[in-house]
Design an enzyme around this catalytic site. Sequence first.
Site, short mmCIF file in Angstrom:
data_model
loop_
_atom_site.label_atom_id
_atom_site.label_comp_id
_atom_site.label_asym_id
_atom_site.label_seq_id
_atom_site.Cartn_x
_atom_site.Cartn_y
_atom_site.Cartn_z
N CYS A 76 0.83 -1.21 0.00
CA CYS A 76 0.00 0.00 0.00
C CYS A 76 0.87 1.26 0.00
O CYS A 76 1.54 1.53 -0.98
CB CYS A 76 -0.98 -0.03 1.17
SG CYS A 76 -2.34 1.16 0.99
N HIS A 203 -3.76 -5.05 0.06
CA HIS A 203 -3.27 -5.56 1.33
C HIS A 203 -3.33 -7.08 1.35
O HIS A 203 -4.40 -7.65 1.57
CB HIS A 203 -4.12 -5.00 2.48
CG HIS A 203 -3.93 -3.54 2.72
ND1 HIS A 203 -3.00 -3.04 3.58
CD2 HIS A 203 -4.57 -2.47 2.18
CE1 HIS A 203 -3.05 -1.73 3.59
NE2 HIS A 203 -4.00 -1.35 2.75
N GLU A 205 -2.30 -9.02 3.64
CA GLU A 205 -2.63 -9.46 4.99
C GLU A 205 -4.13 -9.35 5.28
O GLU A 205 -4.61 -9.87 6.30
CB GLU A 205 -1.82 -8.65 6.02
CG GLU A 205 -2.31 -7.26 6.32
CD GLU A 205 -1.96 -6.22 5.27
OE1 GLU A 205 -2.25 -5.03 5.49
OE2 GLU A 205 -1.38 -6.59 4.22
#
Length: 224
Positions: A76, A203, A205
């Site tokens: 990001c 993202h 994650e």
Amino acid sequence: MIAIVKYNAGNIGSVTNALNRLGIQNKVTDHPEELKAASKVIFPGVGEAGTAMNYLRERGLDQVLKELTQPVLGICLGMQLMCRHSEEGDTDCLGIFDTNVKRFPRPEIHEGKASELKVPHIGWNILSSEFSFQSDTLNLSKDSEKLITLKSELLTRLQPNTDVYYVHSYYAEICENTIAACDYILPFSSVLQKDNFYATQFHPEKSAGIGEQILNNFLNMEHE
């Protein structure tokens, strides 16, 4: 040991939690020697480009990051700071990727009604490594039956045109380092790669099983 770059940006906690779930030893640090000694480095971030770059420069981390030889993954804001320049705060960035970061334009108004596309771009959207581009046009292939072509170790074992999770108001322009793209209001780089440097606008994650696979791909890379 996986080093996570500590700097003036958020989202570090979600990255450490993701690595902990995978059973991967990690350390959040802004110490140059610890970053250099790590087997891999993750450069995450949610925040403002100018403030973040000031933090990096004040601690000499801007030069350290550019000189790392092990696999490095920007996420990001981390990805955007690895580019040449960002419109956010008119900020000169690290210049690892030879492309600029721009703010999404306002969605167009058709017949008096605003587009359903909003800024920031938040939510699940496509990740495609099967694309062609010319100027500001982008064609994403949506009918392929084969796995994503292995332009990058980061994208191995992924189905084509899968969805990942984005949260951003700024985007990196398509360039020669683009290995995956997305189209939201206009085409932009979803994944960049140059040498040992990798970066995702989305993202991983927060992208469920697909994101976990991408993180595993990164963690399994060999350090030459």
